[in-house]
Design a protein around this motif. Structure first.
Motif, PDB file in Angstrom:
ATOM      1  N   LYS A  35       4.808  14.998  -8.688  1.00 28.08           N
ATOM      2  CA  LYS A  35       3.779  14.449  -7.981  1.00 28.08           C
ATOM      3  C   LYS A  35       3.351  13.070  -8.094  1.00 28.08           C
ATOM      4  CE  LYS A  35       0.168  17.195  -6.414  1.00 28.08           C
ATOM      5  NZ  LYS A  35      -0.879  18.204  -6.616  1.00 28.08           N
ATOM      6  N   GLY A  36       2.762  12.822  -9.515  1.00 23.13           N
ATOM      7  CA  GLY A  36       2.457  11.559  -9.903  1.00 23.13           C
ATOM      8  C   GLY A  36       3.553  10.396  -9.457  1.00 23.13           C
ATOM      9  N   THR A  37       4.637  10.717 -10.025  1.00 20.98           N
ATOM     10  CA  THR A  37       5.756   9.581  -9.882  1.00 20.98           C
ATOM     11  C   THR A  37       6.141   9.308  -8.300  1.00 20.98           C
ATOM     12  OG1 THR A  37       6.785  10.234 -11.895  1.00 20.98           O
ATOM     13  CG2 THR A  37       8.199   8.999 -10.456  1.00 20.98           C
ATOM     14  N   THR A  38       6.452  10.466  -7.635  1.00 20.48           N
ATOM     15  CA  THR A  38       6.717  10.460  -6.057  1.00 20.48           C
ATOM     16  C   THR A  38       5.732   9.614  -5.492  1.00 20.48           C
ATOM     17  OG1 THR A  38       6.031  12.814  -5.711  1.00 20.48           O
ATOM     18  CG2 THR A  38       8.296  12.224  -6.053  1.00 20.48           C
ATOM     19  N   SER A  39       4.419  10.010  -5.894  1.00 19.25           N
ATOM     20  CA  SER A  39       3.278   9.431  -4.907  1.00 19.25           C
ATOM     21  C   SER A  39       3.267   8.060  -5.225  1.00 19.25           C
ATOM     22  CB  SER A  39       1.957   9.988  -5.345  1.00 19.25           C
ATOM     23  OG  SER A  39       0.737   9.174  -4.850  1.00 19.25           O
ATOM     24  N   ARG A  40       3.365   7.330  -6.499  1.00 13.41           N
ATOM     25  CA  ARG A  40       3.326   6.027  -6.923  1.00 13.41           C
ATOM     26  C   ARG A  40       4.347   5.145  -6.239  1.00 13.41           C
ATOM     27  NH1 ARG A  40       5.758   3.873 -11.063  1.00 13.41           N
ATOM     28  NH2 ARG A  40       5.968   5.986 -12.098  1.00 13.41           N
ATOM     29  N   LYS A  41       5.566   5.777  -6.480  1.00 15.88           N
ATOM     30  CA  LYS A  41       6.929   5.192  -6.107  1.00 15.88           C
ATOM     31  C   LYS A  41       6.791   5.080  -4.559  1.00 15.88           C
ATOM     32  CE  LYS A  41       9.748   5.389 -10.117  1.00 15.88           C
ATOM     33  NZ  LYS A  41      10.896   4.968 -10.538  1.00 15.88           N
ATOM     34  N   LEU A  42       6.542   6.402  -3.781  1.00 12.03           N
ATOM     35  CA  LEU A  42       6.707   6.314  -2.269  1.00 12.03           C
ATOM     36  C   LEU A  42       5.624   5.236  -1.680  1.00 12.03           C
ATOM     37  CD1 LEU A  42       7.098   9.957  -1.549  1.00 12.03           C
ATOM     38  CD2 LEU A  42       8.712   8.068  -1.290  1.00 12.03           C
ATOM     39  N   GLN A  43       4.410   5.166  -2.327  1.00 15.33           N
ATOM     40  CA  GLN A  43       3.297   4.133  -1.862  1.00 15.33           C
ATOM     41  C   GLN A  43       3.698   2.850  -2.246  1.00 15.33           C
ATOM     42  OE1 GLN A  43      -0.889   5.305  -1.683  1.00 15.33           O
ATOM     43  NE2 GLN A  43      -0.326   7.172  -2.827  1.00 15.33           N
ATOM     44  N   MET A  44       4.387   2.530  -3.253  1.00 16.01           N
ATOM     45  CA  MET A  44       5.070   1.101  -3.628  1.00 16.01           C
ATOM     46  C   MET A  44       5.980   0.683  -2.565  1.00 16.01           C
ATOM     47  SD  MET A  44       5.084   1.092  -7.794  1.00 16.01           S
ATOM     48  CE  MET A  44       6.506   0.368  -7.748  1.00 16.01           C
ATOM     49  N   GLU A  45       6.830   1.728  -2.284  1.00 19.65           N
ATOM     50  CA  GLU A  45       8.030   1.206  -1.388  1.00 19.65           C
ATOM     51  C   GLU A  45       7.891   1.334   0.233  1.00 19.65           C
ATOM     52  OE1 GLU A  45      11.339   4.023  -2.517  1.00 19.65           O
ATOM     53  OE2 GLU A  45      11.279   3.285  -4.661  1.00 19.65           O
ATOM     54  N   TYR A  46       6.959   2.140   0.491  1.00 19.80           N
ATOM     55  CA  TYR A  46       6.569   2.450   1.968  1.00 19.80           C
ATOM     56  C   TYR A  46       5.154   1.987   2.059  1.00 19.80           C
ATOM     57  CZ  TYR A  46      10.998   4.613   1.715  1.00 19.80           C
ATOM     58  OH  TYR A  46      12.214   5.043   1.722  1.00 19.80           O
ATOM     59  N   LYS A  47       4.733   0.849   2.459  1.00 20.70           N
ATOM     60  CA  LYS A  47       3.318   0.309   2.613  1.00 20.70           C
ATOM     61  C   LYS A  47       2.593   0.954   3.722  1.00 20.70           C
ATOM     62  CE  LYS A  47       3.571  -2.501  -0.708  1.00 20.70           C
ATOM     63  NZ  LYS A  47       3.038  -2.292  -2.135  1.00 20.70           N
ATOM     64  N   GLU A  48       3.458   1.651   4.678  1.00 18.20           N
ATOM     65  CA  GLU A  48       2.525   2.283   5.738  1.00 18.20           C
ATOM     66  C   GLU A  48       2.075   3.482   5.280  1.00 18.20           C
ATOM     67  OE1 GLU A  48       7.267   3.604   6.384  1.00 18.20           O
ATOM     68  OE2 GLU A  48       6.092   1.828   5.696  1.00 18.20           O
ATOM     69  N   LEU A  49       2.384   4.055   4.113  1.00 10.55           N
ATOM     70  CA  LEU A  49       1.596   5.318   3.472  1.00 10.55           C
ATOM     71  C   LEU A  49       0.273   4.685   2.987  1.00 10.55           C
ATOM     72  CD1 LEU A  49       4.543   7.034   1.611  1.00 10.55           C
ATOM     73  CD2 LEU A  49       3.469   7.809   3.669  1.00 10.55           C
ATOM     74  N   ASN A  50       0.156   3.497   2.601  1.00 16.78           N
ATOM     75  CA  ASN A  50      -1.133   2.864   2.057  1.00 16.78           C
ATOM     76  C   ASN A  50      -2.322   3.068   3.177  1.00 16.78           C
ATOM     77  OD1 ASN A  50       0.195   2.649  -0.457  1.00 16.78           O
ATOM     78  ND2 ASN A  50       0.360   0.589  -0.060  1.00 16.78           N
ATOM     79  N   LYS A  51      -1.883   2.798   4.585  1.00 20.33           N
ATOM     80  CA  LYS A  51      -2.988   2.848   5.368  1.00 20.33           C
ATOM     81  C   LYS A  51      -3.366   4.301   5.800  1.00 20.33           C
ATOM     82  CE  LYS A  51      -0.156  -0.756   7.639  1.00 20.33           C
ATOM     83  NZ  LYS A  51       0.625  -1.023   8.774  1.00 20.33           N
ATOM     84  N   GLN A  52      -2.726   5.311   5.416  1.00 25.63           N
ATOM     85  CA  GLN A  52      -3.208   6.681   5.699  1.00 25.63           C
ATOM     86  C   GLN A  52      -3.822   7.387   4.488  1.00 25.63           C
ATOM     87  OE1 GLN A  52      -0.650   9.321   8.168  1.00 25.63           O
ATOM     88  NE2 GLN A  52       0.490   7.607   8.580  1.00 25.63           N
ATOM     89  N   PHE A  53      -3.319   6.886   3.136  1.00 26.06           N
ATOM     90  CA  PHE A  53      -3.803   7.206   2.267  1.00 26.06           C
ATOM     91  C   PHE A  53      -4.584   6.256   1.137  1.00 26.06           C
ATOM     92  CE2 PHE A  53      -0.271   9.793   3.537  1.00 26.06           C
ATOM     93  CZ  PHE A  53      -0.606  11.245   3.554  1.00 26.06           C
ATOM     94  N   TRP A  54      -5.674   6.430   1.171  1.00 23.57           N
ATOM     95  CA  TRP A  54      -6.461   5.459   0.116  1.00 23.57           C
ATOM     96  C   TRP A  54      -6.607   6.171  -1.085  1.00 23.57           C
ATOM     97  CZ3 TRP A  54      -8.388   7.970   4.324  1.00 23.57           C
ATOM     98  CH2 TRP A  54      -9.370   8.697   4.244  1.00 23.57           C
ATOM     99  N   ILE A 100      11.465   8.515   4.353  1.00 24.73           N
ATOM    100  CA  ILE A 100      10.627   8.846   3.233  1.00 24.73           C
ATOM    101  C   ILE A 100      11.002  10.092   2.901  1.00 24.73           C
ATOM    102  CG2 ILE A 100       8.059   9.351   2.858  1.00 24.73           C
ATOM    103  CD1 ILE A 100       7.209   7.192   4.769  1.00 24.73           C
ATOM    104  N   ALA A 101      11.323  11.364   3.786  1.00 26.19           N
ATOM    105  CA  ALA A 101      11.779  12.522   3.330  1.00 26.19           C
ATOM    106  C   ALA A 101      12.897  12.462   2.265  1.00 26.19           C
ATOM    107  CB  ALA A 101      11.957  13.237   4.304  1.00 26.19           C
ATOM    108  N   VAL A 102      13.913  11.480   2.551  1.00 21.46           N
ATOM    109  CA  VAL A 102      15.046  11.357   1.923  1.00 21.46           C
ATOM    110  C   VAL A 102      14.700  10.907   0.618  1.00 21.46           C
ATOM    111  CG1 VAL A 102      17.215  10.064   1.883  1.00 21.46           C
ATOM    112  CG2 VAL A 102      16.653  11.137   4.016  1.00 21.46           C
ATOM    113  N   TRP A 147      -0.417  13.185  -2.601  1.00 14.56           N
ATOM    114  CA  TRP A 147      -0.440  14.526  -2.451  1.00 14.56           C
ATOM    115  C   TRP A 147      -1.828  15.120  -2.613  1.00 14.56           C
ATOM    116  CZ3 TRP A 147       3.972  15.747  -1.013  1.00 14.56           C
ATOM    117  CH2 TRP A 147       5.126  14.896  -1.268  1.00 14.56           C
ATOM    118  N   ALA A 148      -2.240  16.306  -2.035  1.00 18.42           N
ATOM    119  CA  ALA A 148      -3.393  17.018  -2.422  1.00 18.42           C
ATOM    120  C   ALA A 148      -3.550  17.309  -3.883  1.00 18.42           C
ATOM    121  CB  ALA A 148      -3.617  18.348  -1.464  1.00 18.42           C
TER     122      ALA A 148
END
Length: 163
Positions: A101-120, A52-54, A125-126
């Motif tokens: 922030k907008g693009t990274t949030s959207r794409k990361l949550q689409m690509e890494y479903k485990e993020l959806n469990k922690q961030f509703w 996710i960091a990479v 991003w804050a």
């Protein structure tokens, strides 16, 4: 007096040319606008690790390149991002952060479903961010440069001169 003013102007011109090497140019503008940007994950959760960091770094590089933003330094922490960037004058710091922030949030949550469990609510991003402008020319150098624009007007003590 004239020779000391000429020496002063020569020193300022050399300093000016040295500083201009770092300036960026567009078709109608020469500029040096740098921002120090910092933002955190929502609830400061340490989720930006490993793949996710990479991917976050890769996405930020793509967004910056697309917007003609040069990344001078950066750090991807597990719960925050630090960046020093050089941005064109038509792009505000707030708009740049919005894009990143907008693009990274959207794409990361689409690509890494485990993020959806922690961030509703689709918010990785804050809401806020930190920004500070940065540059290698101090106010004193700028004032000195402006005052030395025309040596003949130097006799005046007014700080808003006409040449």
């Amino acid at each position: 007096i004239t020779s000391s003013l000429e020496k002063s102007k020569n020193r300022n011109t050399k300093r000016e040319v040295k500083n201009m090497e770092n300036y960026r140019k567009s078709s109608h503008c020469t500029y040096d606008i740098k921002y120090h940007l910092v933002w955190i994950t929502k609830y400061r959760k340490p989720v930006i690790t490993g793949k996710i960091a990479v991917r976050t770094r890769e996405l930020i590089r793509i967004i910056c390149e697309k917007n003609e933003v040069e990344i001078l330094a950066g750090h991807v922490g597990s719960d925050h991002i630090h960046m020093l960037v050089s941005a064109p004058p038509h792009l505000s710091a707030s708009k740049l952060v919005q894009y990143i922030k907008g693009t990274t949030s959207r794409k990361l949550q689409m690509e890494y479903k485990e993020l959806n469990k922690q961030f509703w609510g689709r918010h990785l991003w804050a809401r806020g961010y930190f920004v500070a402008s940065s540059g290698n020319v101090t106010d004193e150098i700028i004032k000195e440069y402006i005052k030395n624009q025309d040596l003949q007007e130097k006799l005046k003590t007014d700080n808003f001169e006409i040449s």
